[in-house]
Scaffold this motif. Structure first.
Motif, PDB file in Angstrom:
ATOM      1  N   HIS A  24       0.752  -1.091   0.170  1.00 25.11           N
ATOM      2  CA  HIS A  24       0.013  -0.009   0.080  1.00 25.11           C
ATOM      3  C   HIS A  24       0.837   1.272   0.067  1.00 25.11           C
ATOM      4  N   THR A  42       1.127   4.137  -2.921  1.00 22.34           N
ATOM      5  CA  THR A  42       0.678   5.441  -2.528  1.00 22.34           C
ATOM      6  C   THR A  42       1.698   6.359  -2.880  1.00 22.34           C
ATOM      7  N   LYS A  77       1.328   6.836  -6.667  1.00 25.33           N
ATOM      8  CA  LYS A  77       0.116   7.535  -6.916  1.00 25.33           C
ATOM      9  C   LYS A  77       0.816   8.952  -6.729  1.00 25.33           C
ATOM     10  N   VAL A 115      -6.245   8.454  -0.905  1.00 26.68           N
ATOM     11  CA  VAL A 115      -5.875   7.681   0.052  1.00 26.68           C
ATOM     12  C   VAL A 115      -7.330   7.478   0.942  1.00 26.68           C
ATOM     13  N   ARG A 121      -9.677   5.197  -0.891  1.00 28.36           N
ATOM     14  CA  ARG A 121      -9.114   3.794  -0.993  1.00 28.36           C
ATOM     15  C   ARG A 121      -9.336   3.067   0.320  1.00 28.36           C
TER      16      ARG A 121
END
Length: 460
Positions: free
Chosen positions: A261, A265, A268, A403, A406
């Motif tokens: 994750h 992140t 992204k 975030v 998600r």
């Protein structure tokens, strides 16, 4: 089933339930510990904010050249990639002509001499752009300010004459009094006194002290920029190594799922920040060039200075064009009031073109946030970190919202509930058993209208 087997089964069931309860209590205890730790940290930060801010300023000063180097590397990375593609194409063409295959590193990294040469050329392009800016713009800005200061009385008197003609000489006595050199000097002296008080330059010693501080700050910044150039070159040359070590440390510190994750992140974040910042810089350069060309065609004065101000302030979303319009319109208005009005109309048209056509074409959907969150990001970022906060506020808020989205999707899917935002628009409630959304029906809306009407009549 015998009584002994039943007893054994009950014992196993009770042990299973106790294990489940213990696991649940452990999760609750862990979350309570993390919440308590977070509250203690927040209390400590608020209690010692002044000392922490001073220490943070010291840390920023120490790491300033490193930060400059990373920022320059981030901005020059596309230029470096451009030169790398050119040199790789040349090397492939030469190898094809000689009919010998190129030797490439086995680990998949780029050829070192190509990376070094491309990085140096990228830095030279950035330095050349800064030098060209200083050579072309700064002398024009200085000459413009000198002309404005030396001819301030004539320019102010010209504005008063224009206002007198516009009002058809209805306030002739007031205008004649305003034209007096003594009144103009008094007004200018009051303006200078206000600026001095604002900048804390009321005495000669304060002026010397402030100028000395500014000079030392500029000198330190120049030295840090020079060090940052070398840092930038090394970062560009070894950027694959930096990426590899960063991922290695993430997977060494965190478990696999959280590490995945975190890596996603960061990827992204790079996509959002890279697309927004690079796109905004390209958009602002194009707007500055368009402004300069049209100012020359339409005969506006101070074309270079005004175009640079419009282009630089255009980097700030939404409010940037208006921030740049204020000094440029005032500058042209003092020189020629009618041209100032025409230039204001031109800037409004130019910014509409940028906001509705050019900006979306270049930026696309790099942030994917609504106008409300854009304004929120600019206001909060500018209030906390000034101009840099206004620039990076939008991609930061975009990443935070991504975030949060998600996390919300993860928990909703884990609970087997709808994930799409559209499913919650006309939602009345979620059925606890089926986890299916129950939408608002016509009867419910009709009953609510009847109830509202009944209460309204009752109040009457």
């Amino acid at each position: 089933m015998s009584e002994e087997q039943q007893t054994h089964r009950k014992k196993r069931a009770s042990e299973y339930l106790s294990d489940e309860e213990n696991a649940r209590y452990r999760v609750i205890a862990k979350r309570a510990f993390l919440v308590g730790l977070a509250l203690i940290i927040i209390y400590f930060v608020i209690k010692r904010w002044s000392g922490l801010s001073a220490e943070w300023d010291t840390v920023k000063k120490v790491f300033q050249p490193i930060l400059f180097g990373f920022v320059m590397a981030y901005l020059t990375n596309p230029i470096m990639k451009f030169f790398s593609r050119i040199f790789n194409g040349i090397a492939d063409a030469v190898a094809k002509k000689r009919k010998k295959p190129r030797k490439k590193p086995e680990n998949g990294r780029p050829v070192k001499w190509i990376r070094v040469l491309s990085s140096i050329l990228a830095i030279l392009v950035l330095v050349a752009a800064v030098v060209a800016f200083l050579v072309l713009v700064v002398p024009q800005f200085v000459s413009t300010m000198n002309e404005l200061i030396n001819n301030i009385h004539e320019k102010v008197r010209g504005v008063i004459d224009w206002a007198d003609r516009i009002t058809k000489y209805r306030f002739k006595d007031a205008m004649d009094s305003a034209r007096d050199n003594q009144n103009i000097d008094n007004t200018l002296d009051e303006l200078v006194d206000f600026i001095r008080k604002y900048l804390n330059l009321e005495s000669q010693n304060q002026i010397v002290s402030t100028l000395t501080k500014w000079g030392m700050s500029v000198g330190k910044t120049v030295i840090n920029l020079i060090i940052g150039v070398f840092v930038c070159v090394y970062v560009l040359i070894d950027k694959e190594s930096f990426k590899s070590w960063t991922k290695k440390l993430i997977y060494a510190i965190f478990p696999v799922k959280p590490a995945n994750h975190i890596v996603e992140t960061v990827r992204k974040a790079d996509e959002i920040f890279y697309g927004f910042i690079i796109g905004k810089i390209i958009d602002s350069i194009i707007i500055g060039i368009i402004c300069y060309v049209f100012m020359l065609i339409l005969g506006f004065p101070y074309a270079i200075v005004c175009s640079v101000i419009i282009g630089v302030t255009n980097v700030i979303p939404i409010f940037g064009p208006y921030i740049g319009a204020v000094p440029t319109v005032c500058l042209i208005f003092v020189n020629n009031p009618m041209q100032g009005i025409y230039f204001l109309i031109f800037v409004i048209v130019l910014q509409q073109f940028d906001g509705n056509f050019l900006g979306p074409k270049i930026l696309g959907d790099s942030t994917g946030v609504s106008p409300f969150w854009v304004v929120f990001a600019i206001v909060v970022g500018g209030g906390l970190f000034g101009i840099p906060g206004m620039i990076i506020g939008v991609p930061t808020v975009s990443l935070i919202l991504w975030v949060i989205r998600r996390i919300a999707d993860h928990y909703l899917s884990h609970r087997k509930m709808p994930v799409a935002p559209g499913d919650y628009g006309k939602l009345n409630y979620i059925d606890p058993k089926t986890k299916e959304p129950v939408m608002k029906t016509h009867e419910i809306r009709h009953n609510r209208q009847v109830i509202k009407g009944f209460h309204f009549k009752k109040k009457k």
